[in-house]
Design an enzyme around this catalytic site. Sequence first.
Site, PDB file in Angstrom:
ATOM      1  N   THR A 107     -12.754  -6.775   9.125  1.00 26.41           N
ATOM      2  CA  THR A 107     -12.315  -7.019   7.753  1.00 26.41           C
ATOM      3  C   THR A 107     -12.767  -8.418   7.359  1.00 26.41           C
ATOM      4  O   THR A 107     -12.216  -9.414   7.835  1.00 26.41           O
ATOM      5  CB  THR A 107     -10.794  -6.903   7.625  1.00 26.41           C
ATOM      6  OG1 THR A 107     -10.379  -5.606   8.070  1.00 26.41           O
ATOM      7  CG2 THR A 107     -10.350  -7.092   6.181  1.00 26.41           C
ATOM      8  N   ALA A 189     -12.477  -1.261  -0.133  1.00 26.87           N
ATOM      9  CA  ALA A 189     -11.384  -0.328   0.161  1.00 26.87           C
ATOM     10  C   ALA A 189     -10.392  -0.936   1.148  1.00 26.87           C
ATOM     11  O   ALA A 189      -9.173  -0.833   0.968  1.00 26.87           O
ATOM     12  CB  ALA A 189     -11.946   0.981   0.704  1.00 26.87           C
ATOM     13  N   LYS A 190     -10.917  -1.588   2.184  1.00 27.00           N
ATOM     14  CA  LYS A 190     -10.037  -2.146   3.212  1.00 27.00           C
ATOM     15  C   LYS A 190      -9.221  -3.322   2.681  1.00 27.00           C
ATOM     16  O   LYS A 190      -8.041  -3.484   3.026  1.00 27.00           O
ATOM     17  CB  LYS A 190     -10.865  -2.605   4.421  1.00 27.00           C
ATOM     18  CG  LYS A 190     -10.034  -3.193   5.565  1.00 27.00           C
ATOM     19  CD  LYS A 190      -9.040  -2.180   6.125  1.00 27.00           C
ATOM     20  CE  LYS A 190      -8.143  -2.779   7.198  1.00 27.00           C
ATOM     21  NZ  LYS A 190      -8.846  -3.217   8.398  1.00 27.00           N
ATOM     22  N   ILE A 191      -9.822  -4.138   1.850  1.00 23.17           N
ATOM     23  CA  ILE A 191      -9.105  -5.284   1.296  1.00 23.17           C
ATOM     24  C   ILE A 191      -7.951  -4.814   0.410  1.00 23.17           C
ATOM     25  O   ILE A 191      -6.831  -5.340   0.489  1.00 23.17           O
ATOM     26  CB  ILE A 191     -10.077  -6.207   0.533  1.00 23.17           C
ATOM     27  CG1 ILE A 191     -11.004  -6.910   1.532  1.00 23.17           C
ATOM     28  CG2 ILE A 191      -9.327  -7.220  -0.322  1.00 23.17           C
ATOM     29  CD1 ILE A 191     -12.222  -7.552   0.911  1.00 23.17           C
ATOM     30  N   ASN A 194      -5.294  -3.288   2.855  1.00 22.08           N
ATOM     31  CA  ASN A 194      -4.485  -4.258   3.599  1.00 22.08           C
ATOM     32  C   ASN A 194      -3.601  -5.102   2.681  1.00 22.08           C
ATOM     33  O   ASN A 194      -2.513  -5.521   3.079  1.00 22.08           O
ATOM     34  CB  ASN A 194      -5.395  -5.158   4.438  1.00 22.08           C
ATOM     35  CG  ASN A 194      -5.751  -4.500   5.756  1.00 22.08           C
ATOM     36  OD1 ASN A 194      -5.701  -3.280   5.875  1.00 22.08           O
ATOM     37  ND2 ASN A 194      -6.122  -5.286   6.747  1.00 22.08           N
TER      38      ASN A 194
END
Length: 325
Positions: A107, A189-191, A194
């Site tokens: 990430t 998407a990951k940011i 999370n």
Amino acid sequence: MTTDYGVIGLGIIGYGIASNLRKKLPSSTTLYVFDINQDCIQRLITEFGSYGRIEVASSAKDLASKTQTILSSLPAGPHVKKVYLDPVDGVIAASKDSDRLLIECSTIEIEFTKELGKTIFDAGLGTFVDATVSGGMWGANAGTLSFMVGYAEPTDTDLVGKRIFETLSLVGVPSTIAFCGSLGMGQVAKIAHNYITLANNLVATEGMAIGLKYGIDKKALFKCIREGTANSWVMGLEQPVPGLVPEAPSSNNYKRAFAPALSVKDLTIGINAAKKVGISPSAGEAAIKAFREVDADPRTHDLDHTSLWLHVYGNLDEWAKEHPR
């Protein structure tokens, strides 16, 4: 084309990825690994070497020069930059190979991901794709990770896309591999993912604390939340209250599964990303303040990030006396 695979970074996620690759790949396939932590490497060899050959690379350059399929998982942007762009020992110094596939699972910042991918491609080192993960330590170890991939949905003629999907299916659940578009969209998407999860950590912790302070039985409150609309991932394996979820860090003296510093790192990325697109990150600002306190306190710095509970509920002094370190 060589069928050998490589893994760079044997942290909480990388170790699980490497172990599942070694278990699921043919025994004749060599798995190359590189990490600065020799203890992790030796543990991997001891636990999974019976499934097939595990070779220890001397550097990221060495590993990349020996294989065409590489997965990397590292703590933060500076680690990724060193592994990939160090002019002497990094991937950038490896032999050129347009067929090489480099899947980066860390990430990190969106802009850096795009720049790195272009640098790798322009240098003739292969295809670089961001494939961020969800599922944590548990999913990594079980081989049930979900992936958010910065690549377009593969077509029947897209051999690279099919190769990405087949590789990630070895360490994750095929139905939860999401192709998000172009390079960097996996990070986007990951940011967002999370940001939501970490803000929810604070909200869930405070909510459980409110209930327990009023004297409700914790199991009764847990049942109400789990069976109501407030249920979430945090209520499961990241449950902040000890004694409710046996596998959760909170029920195991907050043994680390995700470091407080990583919570701060991910929230920092999310907050900065929000500001760049004109979003006021009020929830993220509240969460990062809380996790900075957890990370800065020597009593919780080395614990799991869900030790936030000890700060919110107000029993940190008592817990620290009962668990001297």
